[in-house]
Design an enzyme around this catalytic site. Structure first.
Site, PDB file in Angstrom:
ATOM      1  N   ASP A  19       0.858  -1.183   0.000  1.00 49.45           N
ATOM      2  CA  ASP A  19       0.000   0.000   0.000  1.00 49.45           C
ATOM      3  C   ASP A  19       0.894   1.233   0.000  1.00 49.45           C
ATOM      4  O   ASP A  19       2.093   1.146   0.281  1.00 49.45           O
ATOM      5  CB  ASP A  19      -0.894  -0.011   1.248  1.00 49.45           C
ATOM      6  N   SER A  20       0.299   2.383  -0.267  1.00 54.15           N
ATOM      7  CA  SER A  20       1.057   3.633  -0.223  1.00 54.15           C
ATOM      8  C   SER A  20       1.481   3.965   1.205  1.00 54.15           C
ATOM      9  O   SER A  20       2.350   4.799   1.420  1.00 54.15           O
ATOM     10  CB  SER A  20       0.206   4.774  -0.774  1.00 54.15           C
ATOM     11  N   TYR A  51      -0.445   8.448  -2.472  1.00 53.81           N
ATOM     12  CA  TYR A  51      -0.476   8.153  -3.904  1.00 53.81           C
ATOM     13  C   TYR A  51      -1.645   8.872  -4.578  1.00 53.81           C
ATOM     14  O   TYR A  51      -1.636   9.105  -5.779  1.00 53.81           O
ATOM     15  CB  TYR A  51      -0.646   6.647  -4.142  1.00 53.81           C
ATOM     16  N   GLY A  52      -2.676   9.177  -3.784  1.00 57.24           N
ATOM     17  CA  GLY A  52      -3.929   9.704  -4.335  1.00 57.24           C
ATOM     18  C   GLY A  52      -3.811  11.012  -5.087  1.00 57.24           C
ATOM     19  O   GLY A  52      -4.688  11.358  -5.867  1.00 57.24           O
ATOM     20  N   CYS A  82      -4.160  -1.065  -2.276  1.00 61.48           N
ATOM     21  CA  CYS A  82      -4.248   0.390  -2.401  1.00 61.48           C
ATOM     22  C   CYS A  82      -5.161   0.654  -3.590  1.00 61.48           C
ATOM     23  O   CYS A  82      -4.913   0.135  -4.689  1.00 61.48           O
ATOM     24  CB  CYS A  82      -2.850   0.954  -2.666  1.00 61.48           C
ATOM     25  N   THR A  84      -5.687   3.461  -5.229  1.00 62.03           N
ATOM     26  CA  THR A  84      -5.067   4.293  -6.265  1.00 62.03           C
ATOM     27  C   THR A  84      -4.137   3.450  -7.136  1.00 62.03           C
ATOM     28  O   THR A  84      -4.194   3.521  -8.364  1.00 62.03           O
ATOM     29  CB  THR A  84      -4.282   5.459  -5.623  1.00 62.03           C
ATOM     30  N   GLU A 161      -5.200   8.454  10.159  1.00 62.77           N
ATOM     31  CA  GLU A 161      -3.817   8.243  10.590  1.00 62.77           C
ATOM     32  C   GLU A 161      -3.497   8.970  11.892  1.00 62.77           C
ATOM     33  O   GLU A 161      -2.576   8.575  12.604  1.00 62.77           O
ATOM     34  CB  GLU A 161      -2.844   8.622   9.469  1.00 62.77           C
ATOM     35  N   CYS A 193     -11.191   3.451  -0.286  1.00 58.52           N
ATOM     36  CA  CYS A 193      -9.822   3.719   0.166  1.00 58.52           C
ATOM     37  C   CYS A 193      -9.614   2.817   1.371  1.00 58.52           C
ATOM     38  O   CYS A 193     -10.507   2.696   2.215  1.00 58.52           O
ATOM     39  CB  CYS A 193      -9.657   5.187   0.549  1.00 58.52           C
ATOM     40  N   THR A 194      -8.454   2.189   1.457  1.00 57.03           N
ATOM     41  CA  THR A 194      -8.259   1.168   2.497  1.00 57.03           C
ATOM     42  C   THR A 194      -8.226   1.731   3.908  1.00 57.03           C
ATOM     43  O   THR A 194      -8.315   0.981   4.876  1.00 57.03           O
ATOM     44  CB  THR A 194      -6.974   0.355   2.223  1.00 57.03           C
ATOM     45  N   HIS A 195      -8.116   3.045   4.048  1.00 54.29           N
ATOM     46  CA  HIS A 195      -8.212   3.647   5.385  1.00 54.29           C
ATOM     47  C   HIS A 195      -9.659   3.680   5.902  1.00 54.29           C
ATOM     48  O   HIS A 195      -9.892   3.677   7.110  1.00 54.29           O
ATOM     49  CB  HIS A 195      -7.707   5.102   5.374  1.00 54.29           C
TER      50      HIS A 195
END
Length: 280
Positions: A19-20, A51-52, A82, A84, A161, A193-195
């Site tokens: 992932d980024s 990365y977005g 990810c 993106t 985050e 988005c993985t977050h």
């Protein structure tokens, strides 16, 4: 077609996940839950995130470097955790590789196309993922009658985050982002988005019970399991006592990464090593 790994793939070989940064840990967590015998090599590109907001060319170059790094572990498959990178680089990575590579977009798109009842699907993601129209493309390949409404939510990643998962600030920003999707009367929302699965309860509360939240992290782990089973690569032997089942690598900020990882993965992230990804 790359010939880096022309030896037969082994069941007990690890799965590479990248992932980024840290969001892909939600995908790793689902793999740990759903396929508990598998070993995982995780790489988070924490020095070069996000990365977005980067170009397709740059994201593809970064992704190729990470794939080269993961292949040094003789991985049997790679998960692009990810959205993106899945949107921008997956097609090229698949063409260049002789091992299976899967992304997080197709599994989420497939589920959304299946669960929508009124044919209105919302997608929240980074600006790059929304701009790529990748979810629209995949969903309409499955069902051309579905209308897809994308909404870029760039502030969600820093909020996640910072650990502000249940916080009035996150609530307020989520309401601002999601109001137009509520007004459109969508009945399925892809957390693109993985977050975003980490603020799932906030998103669910704001969208209401009539909206099904689609978590691509969960769907990707499910698809990965099926793919490994079909190819005879599912590891049926539990790891030995003391074996380092999960290894984590980053390009910067190992301590911050480890702290974040331990807050969402209950399997103990003992360490995260920094590597110079530009070498690959």
């Amino acid at each position: 077609m790359s010939q880096e790994n022309s030896i037969p793939l082994r069941k007990d070989a690890p799965i590479g996940v990248f992932d980024s940064g840290m969001g892909g840990l939600t995908v790793a967590r689902e793999i740990m839950r759903q396929i508990p015998n598998e070993k995982i090599i995780y790489f988070g590109d924490t020095a070069r995130l996000p990365y977005g907001s980067k170009s397709q060319e740059t994201v593809t170059r970064f992704s190729r470097q990470i794939v080269r790094f993961l292949r040094t572990f003789q991985v049997k498959t790679i998960v692009v955790a990810c959205n993106t990178a899945s949107a921008y680089a997956l097609d090229e990575l698949e063409q260049e590789s002789d091992i299976p590579i899967i992304g997080v977009v197709k599994p989420g798109a497939k589920t959304a196309a299946e669960v929508t009842r009124n044919g209105r699907v919302g997608v929240i993601a980074t600006e790059a993922t929304i701009g790529s129209q990748i979810y629209t493309k995949y969903i309409q390949e499955l069902n051309k009658d579905v209308a897809i409404y994308g909404k870029a939510c760039p502030l969600f990643v820093p909020l996640v985050e910072e650990g502000l998962w249940e916080d009035p600030v996150t609530d307020e920003i989520a309401k601002r982002y999601l109001t137009e999707l509520i007004d459109i009367d969508i009945d399925a929302l892809i957390l693109g988005c993985t977050h975003y699965p980490l603020i799932r309860s906030t998103l669910g509360r704001i969208m209401g019970e009539k909206v099904t939240l689609v978590n691509p992290a969960y769907e990707t782990a499910r698809e990965l399991r099926e793919m490994l089973q079909d190819k005879g690569l599912l590891n049926d032997v539990p790891p030995k006592l003391g074996e380092n089942q999960y290894q984590f690598y980053v390009s910067d900020g190992a301590d911050k990464f480890k702290h974040f990882a331990n807050s969402i993965i209950k399997y103990g992230v003992l360490s995260a090593k920094i590597i110079n990804i530009e070498q690959y």
